[in-house]
Design a protein around this motif. Structure first.
Motif, PDB file in Angstrom:
ATOM      1  N   ASP A  49    -157.900  38.952 -10.811  1.00 19.01           N
ATOM      2  CA  ASP A  49    -159.116  38.257 -10.393  1.00 19.01           C
ATOM      3  C   ASP A  49    -158.864  37.070  -9.467  1.00 19.01           C
ATOM      4  O   ASP A  49    -159.812  36.499  -8.926  1.00 19.01           O
ATOM      5  CB  ASP A  49    -159.876  37.758 -11.625  1.00 19.01           C
ATOM      6  N   GLY A  50    -157.589  36.670  -9.329  1.00 18.20           N
ATOM      7  CA  GLY A  50    -157.311  35.482  -8.543  1.00 18.20           C
ATOM      8  C   GLY A  50    -157.814  34.219  -9.207  1.00 18.20           C
ATOM      9  O   GLY A  50    -158.144  33.236  -8.545  1.00 18.20           O
ATOM     10  N   THR A  51    -157.869  34.253 -10.549  1.00 21.81           N
ATOM     11  CA  THR A  51    -158.382  33.125 -11.311  1.00 21.81           C
ATOM     12  C   THR A  51    -157.228  32.287 -11.830  1.00 21.81           C
ATOM     13  O   THR A  51    -156.161  32.818 -12.154  1.00 21.81           O
ATOM     14  CB  THR A  51    -159.217  33.625 -12.507  1.00 21.81           C
ATOM     15  N   ALA A  59    -161.058  30.240 -21.460  1.00 25.28           N
ATOM     16  CA  ALA A  59    -162.266  31.060 -21.571  1.00 25.28           C
ATOM     17  C   ALA A  59    -162.111  32.159 -22.607  1.00 25.28           C
ATOM     18  O   ALA A  59    -163.059  32.479 -23.340  1.00 25.28           O
ATOM     19  CB  ALA A  59    -162.614  31.669 -20.210  1.00 25.28           C
ATOM     20  N   ASP A  60    -160.934  32.740 -22.700  1.00 26.42           N
ATOM     21  CA  ASP A  60    -160.700  33.814 -23.674  1.00 26.42           C
ATOM     22  C   ASP A  60    -160.440  33.285 -25.078  1.00 26.42           C
ATOM     23  O   ASP A  60    -160.330  34.062 -26.028  1.00 26.42           O
ATOM     24  CB  ASP A  60    -159.512  34.671 -23.232  1.00 26.42           C
ATOM     25  N   GLY A  61    -160.318  31.980 -25.216  1.00 26.31           N
ATOM     26  CA  GLY A  61    -160.021  31.418 -26.519  1.00 26.31           C
ATOM     27  C   GLY A  61    -158.566  31.587 -26.934  1.00 26.31           C
ATOM     28  O   GLY A  61    -158.218  31.365 -28.099  1.00 26.31           O
ATOM     29  N   THR A  62    -157.702  31.964 -25.975  1.00 28.93           N
ATOM     30  CA  THR A  62    -156.279  32.133 -26.279  1.00 28.93           C
ATOM     31  C   THR A  62    -155.609  30.795 -26.538  1.00 28.93           C
ATOM     32  O   THR A  62    -154.665  30.694 -27.333  1.00 28.93           O
ATOM     33  CB  THR A  62    -155.570  32.865 -25.118  1.00 28.93           C
ATOM     34  N   ALA A  63    -156.064  29.767 -25.845  1.00 22.14           N
ATOM     35  CA  ALA A  63    -155.524  28.421 -26.030  1.00 22.14           C
ATOM     36  C   ALA A  63    -156.666  27.431 -25.961  1.00 22.14           C
ATOM     37  O   ALA A  63    -157.713  27.694 -25.349  1.00 22.14           O
ATOM     38  CB  ALA A  63    -154.475  28.106 -24.968  1.00 22.14           C
ATOM     39  N   THR A  64    -156.477  26.283 -26.564  1.00 23.74           N
ATOM     40  CA  THR A  64    -157.481  25.230 -26.509  1.00 23.74           C
ATOM     41  C   THR A  64    -157.283  24.425 -25.223  1.00 23.74           C
ATOM     42  O   THR A  64    -156.181  24.417 -24.644  1.00 23.74           O
ATOM     43  CB  THR A  64    -157.371  24.292 -27.710  1.00 23.74           C
ATOM     44  N   ARG A 248    -160.868  36.321  -3.079  1.00 26.94           N
ATOM     45  CA  ARG A 248    -160.957  35.664  -4.376  1.00 26.94           C
ATOM     46  C   ARG A 248    -162.415  35.429  -4.753  1.00 26.94           C
ATOM     47  O   ARG A 248    -163.207  34.927  -3.964  1.00 26.94           O
ATOM     48  CB  ARG A 248    -160.207  34.334  -4.316  1.00 26.94           C
ATOM     49  N   ARG A 249    -162.741  35.814  -5.969  1.00 28.83           N
ATOM     50  CA  ARG A 249    -164.121  35.656  -6.408  1.00 28.83           C
ATOM     51  C   ARG A 249    -164.400  34.198  -6.765  1.00 28.83           C
ATOM     52  O   ARG A 249    -163.545  33.512  -7.338  1.00 28.83           O
ATOM     53  CB  ARG A 249    -164.391  36.556  -7.610  1.00 28.83           C
ATOM     54  N   PRO A 250    -165.622  33.730  -6.469  1.00 30.73           N
ATOM     55  CA  PRO A 250    -165.936  32.315  -6.698  1.00 30.73           C
ATOM     56  C   PRO A 250    -166.329  32.042  -8.140  1.00 30.73           C
ATOM     57  O   PRO A 250    -166.686  32.941  -8.910  1.00 30.73           O
ATOM     58  CB  PRO A 250    -167.129  32.081  -5.761  1.00 30.73           C
ATOM     59  N   THR A 251    -166.271  30.780  -8.495  1.00 28.51           N
ATOM     60  CA  THR A 251    -166.820  30.335  -9.776  1.00 28.51           C
ATOM     61  C   THR A 251    -168.341  30.235  -9.650  1.00 28.51           C
ATOM     62  O   THR A 251    -168.866  29.742  -8.652  1.00 28.51           O
ATOM     63  CB  THR A 251    -166.243  28.968 -10.167  1.00 28.51           C
ATOM     64  N   VAL A 252    -169.040  30.720 -10.647  1.00 26.03           N
ATOM     65  CA  VAL A 252    -170.503  30.698 -10.673  1.00 26.03           C
ATOM     66  C   VAL A 252    -170.951  29.811 -11.833  1.00 26.03           C
ATOM     67  O   VAL A 252    -170.561  30.043 -12.981  1.00 26.03           O
ATOM     68  CB  VAL A 252    -171.087  32.110 -10.839  1.00 26.03           C
ATOM     69  N   ALA A 253    -171.717  28.798 -11.532  1.00 26.63           N
ATOM     70  CA  ALA A 253    -172.284  27.930 -12.565  1.00 26.63           C
ATOM     71  C   ALA A 253    -173.691  28.410 -12.897  1.00 26.63           C
ATOM     72  O   ALA A 253    -174.489  28.686 -11.994  1.00 26.63           O
ATOM     73  CB  ALA A 253    -172.317  26.487 -12.095  1.00 26.63           C
ATOM     74  N   LEU A 254    -173.989  28.521 -14.158  1.00 30.05           N
ATOM     75  CA  LEU A 254    -175.312  28.939 -14.611  1.00 30.05           C
ATOM     76  C   LEU A 254    -175.942  27.796 -15.395  1.00 30.05           C
ATOM     77  O   LEU A 254    -175.450  27.419 -16.467  1.00 30.05           O
ATOM     78  CB  LEU A 254    -175.212  30.185 -15.493  1.00 30.05           C
ATOM     79  N   TYR A 277    -169.231  39.586 -15.486  1.00 28.74           N
ATOM     80  CA  TYR A 277    -168.427  38.759 -14.583  1.00 28.74           C
ATOM     81  C   TYR A 277    -167.365  38.041 -15.417  1.00 28.74           C
ATOM     82  O   TYR A 277    -167.621  37.636 -16.558  1.00 28.74           O
ATOM     83  CB  TYR A 277    -169.322  37.742 -13.883  1.00 28.74           C
ATOM     84  N   PRO A 278    -166.141  37.883 -14.882  1.00 27.71           N
ATOM     85  CA  PRO A 278    -165.066  37.248 -15.672  1.00 27.71           C
ATOM     86  C   PRO A 278    -165.516  35.913 -16.250  1.00 27.71           C
ATOM     87  O   PRO A 278    -165.988  35.036 -15.528  1.00 27.71           O
ATOM     88  CB  PRO A 278    -163.938  37.083 -14.660  1.00 27.71           C
ATOM     89  N   LYS A 279    -165.365  35.762 -17.530  1.00 20.18           N
ATOM     90  CA  LYS A 279    -165.827  34.543 -18.190  1.00 20.18           C
ATOM     91  C   LYS A 279    -165.076  33.307 -17.693  1.00 20.18           C
ATOM     92  O   LYS A 279    -165.619  32.191 -17.716  1.00 20.18           O
ATOM     93  CB  LYS A 279    -165.661  34.671 -19.711  1.00 20.18           C
ATOM     94  N   ALA A 280    -163.851  33.491 -17.230  1.00 16.82           N
ATOM     95  CA  ALA A 280    -163.094  32.352 -16.697  1.00 16.82           C
ATOM     96  C   ALA A 280    -163.689  31.837 -15.400  1.00 16.82           C
ATOM     97  O   ALA A 280    -163.399  30.711 -14.970  1.00 16.82           O
ATOM     98  CB  ALA A 280    -161.633  32.751 -16.470  1.00 16.82           C
ATOM     99  N   LEU A 281    -164.541  32.659 -14.759  1.00 16.07           N
ATOM    100  CA  LEU A 281    -165.188  32.249 -13.512  1.00 16.07           C
ATOM    101  C   LEU A 281    -166.652  31.877 -13.726  1.00 16.07           C
ATOM    102  O   LEU A 281    -167.398  31.710 -12.761  1.00 16.07           O
ATOM    103  CB  LEU A 281    -165.082  33.375 -12.478  1.00 16.07           C
ATOM    104  N   LEU A 282    -167.046  31.772 -14.988  1.00 18.55           N
ATOM    105  CA  LEU A 282    -168.401  31.335 -15.315  1.00 18.55           C
ATOM    106  C   LEU A 282    -168.352  29.934 -15.901  1.00 18.55           C
ATOM    107  O   LEU A 282    -167.487  29.621 -16.716  1.00 18.55           O
ATOM    108  CB  LEU A 282    -169.048  32.272 -16.329  1.00 18.55           C
TER     109      LEU A 282
END
Length: 627
Positions: A49-51, A59-64, A248-254, A277-282
């Protein structure tokens, strides 16, 4: 400056030459905080994803966030700041503008001689900013702190000021915030119009009613002409599965403004979690009013994921959705800014399609408006009619008017902006109760274009009589306010929009307002069809009465045809039989229009809140649109 902090910063500066030798992935795995398998999966996602790796891990909760930041501190060879052990120097709070600090995730923390220690949550970005910061405030050195801590400190120092900015950031000549201010000029104009109308009504009643009838007929013809033109206007084709170019896909703010939404907050989180959409980019920002503790408690019980966060808006002189969004915009990341409402259920691939469309359009396309639909159209008669009306507006009228080149009023949700364009027009008018309609026209005045994107969000149809009236009165009041604001200087409006779009603005807004306010005049012609005498019968000869009645019936036929076409383009074929009952639905708008007109005069900024969560989806999958 705290002595321990001074020692830590000095020691890290001495060893800064070896920084960057140990990737954060290695640090986290070797410390046992993340397994090798989880890290390999995260690295694969980052490559695909180029993230940034840190955002994927969080975002995945793998690390704090703290684990990631600690690894970054080791990687860069800098100090990790703790707000409780070494709080920032309060004398430095005005060294940089708080909006600048929020935008770049940094905060002046302490002085070390002539050098300023700058706390940041984005070390890579700091390397780019450092030369500019040094030129502005002198030598700087980086330290790391959690972005949540940085934002909390900025709120503590500047929250009230940021709230005031959110209310007043739009120039006064573009805002409605002075619309209730009585000046000599406004008093003379308003009084003059009132005296003229009253004098005509008393002295020349026949001429007065003729003029009102003529205005009603003209607006009726224009409104129906717009419907036909929109129906016949060719619409562009979009590939349903179009993918963005290889970039590279952009970050999207909602931004999701919430106010007294405790009954639906948990459901909202579930629905937004369906986005593909990748949660790391949200960057999903749930925007709460500070006093709304009920909704906050509901969200806390729901345990929202790490890619969602809450921003609380300090109390101010008004409590409106646009004010809350202006405030929250400064806190969010994202090159694209999207707006959702509390009850929204967007299509899973919606953000993917928005990103893909923006990637294929020039920068002048500043906004994409999606289609709004309902997940409870069969709840009762009112929801059926509301669904028919929405299908007509979002599937025929708005796309058609946009294709004709008109400036269009936006919907309040499922609308996406290029952040650069949104910031150029200075965000939303915090005092306008239909900020969506206003910003749609303002974007056009700045030279931008809005496109309609065929992606669907379903929401709850407001299907209780009085709540419907209140919601519609706010919308119509906002249309009146928006028209008044943009018509303050007609010459400037004409120059900025151009003749064609200015003409479209006049036709769209005047018909939307006057059709409801003057509807009783047109309804009177039903008396002729019922074989009764018309009040204006003595003023009109038989051929004129026949012609006017024919116009009235033709307009009803056009409305029926357009509504049938709209429902046919929607997934609600079962509503076709209910289209003729729209004759009984639109009179409700007349009640709302006069309520809105009254509020315009006595409380123009009052936001009549619509409560959600009272009508569930028609069936289990009704809130899951597929496009």
């Amino acid at each position: 400056m705290n002595k321990q902090l001074l020692n830590d910063v000095s020691a890290n500066l001495a060893h800064a030459g070896v920084a960057g030798q140990r990737p954060i992935s290695t640090t986290l795995v070797q410390s046992g905080q993340i397994s090798a398998a989880d890290m390999l999966a995260a690295l694969a996602c980052a490559a695909q994803d180029g993230t940034a790796l840190d955002r994927i891990l969080i975002a995945d909760g793998t690390a704090t966030p703290l684990q990631v930041l600690s690894a970054q501190a080791m990687h860069w060879g800098v100090t990790l700041l703790d707000t409780f052990v070494s709080p920032p120097d309060p004398t430095l709070k005005n060294l940089l503008d708080p909006s600048y600090c929020l935008k770049h995730g940094l905060l002046p923390w302490a002085r070390m001689g002539e050098t300023t220690v700058i706390a940041t949550a984005r070390p890579e970005e700091f390397q780019t900013l450092a030369p500019r910061l040094s030129a502005t405030i002198g030598p700087v050195v980086m330290a790391l702190a959690l972005e949540s801590d940085i934002q909390a400190l900025i709120v503590a120092q500047h929250g009230r000021d940021l709230a005031v900015r959110a209310e007043t950031q739009l120039p006064e000549d573009e805002s409605c915030r002075d619309i209730n201010r009585v000046t000599l000029r406004r008093g003379l104009i308003g009084g003059g119009i009132a005296v003229m109308c009253l004098s005509a009504l008393i002295m020349m009643p026949a001429l007065f009613f003729d003029a009102v009838l003529l205005l009603a007929i003209v607006t009726l013809l224009i409104a129906q002409g717009l419907k036909v033109a929109a129906l016949l206007a060719p619409t562009p084709r979009f590939e349903p599965n179009e993918s963005p170019p290889n970039q590279r896909r952009p970050t999207v703010a909602l931004l999701v403004p919430l106010f007294r939404e405790q009954d639906i907050a948990a459901t909202l989180i579930t629905r937004l979690n369906r986005l593909s959409y990748p949660k790391a980019l949200l960057d999903v920002v749930l925007v709460l009013e500070a006093e709304d503790q009920q909704t906050r408690a509901s969200l806390d019980r729901a345990q929202f994921p790490p890619w969602m966060r809450i921003i609380e808006v300090p109390q101010g002189s008004i409590t409106t959705k646009p004010r809350a969004m202006n405030y929250a915009l400064r806190f969010c990341r994202g090159d694209i800014i999207g707006i959702y409402d509390a009850e929204d259920a967007p299509a899973a691939n919606q953000i993917d399609r928005v990103v893909a469309r923006f990637a294929r359009t020039p920068d002048r396309v500043a906004c994409l408006q999606g289609i709004l639909d309902f997940y409870n159209p069969h709840a009762n008669w009112l929801s059926r009619c509301f669904a028919i009306e929405y299908a007509t507006w979002f599937r025929i009228l708005l796309p058609g008017l946009a294709r004709l080149g008109f400036a269009i009023p936006l919907g309040g949700t499922t609308v996406f902006f290029r952040r650069s364009a949104l910031e150029r027009v200075r965000g939303w008018d915090a005092h306008n109760v239909t900020e969506d309609a206003d910003i749609g026209i303002r974007l056009a005045r700045y030279g931008y274009v809005t496109e309609l994107l065929p992606t669907v969000t379903r929401e709850e149809a407001n299907n209780r009589f009085w709540p419907w009236i209140k919601q519609r009165s706010r919308w119509l009041k906002g249309y009146m306010i928006t028209y008044a604001v943009h018509m303050r200087n007609p010459g400037r409006l004409l120059r900025e929009l151009g003749f064609w779009r200015c003409l479209g603005f006049q036709m769209l807004f005047l018909t939307a307002i006057l059709q409801f306010l003057l509807a009783p005049v047109l309804w009177s012609f039903w008396l002729v069809l019922l074989g009764l005498s018309h009040p204006l019968g003595d003023l009109l000869d038989p051929p004129q009465m026949v012609a006017l009645t024919a116009i009235f019936l033709t307009s009803e036929a056009i409305s029926l045809l357009v509504s049938l076409a709209a429902v046919a383009r929607s997934p609600h074929d079962g509503l076709l039989l209910w289209v003729p009952t729209m004759l009984l639905y639109f009179p409700l708008g007349v009640i709302a229009a006069y309520k809105g007109l009254y509020e315009l005069l006595v409380k123009p900024f009052y936001w009549d809140k619509t409560a959600h969560g009272h009508s569930p989806p028609d069936h289990a999958w009704a809130d899951r649109p597929v496009t």
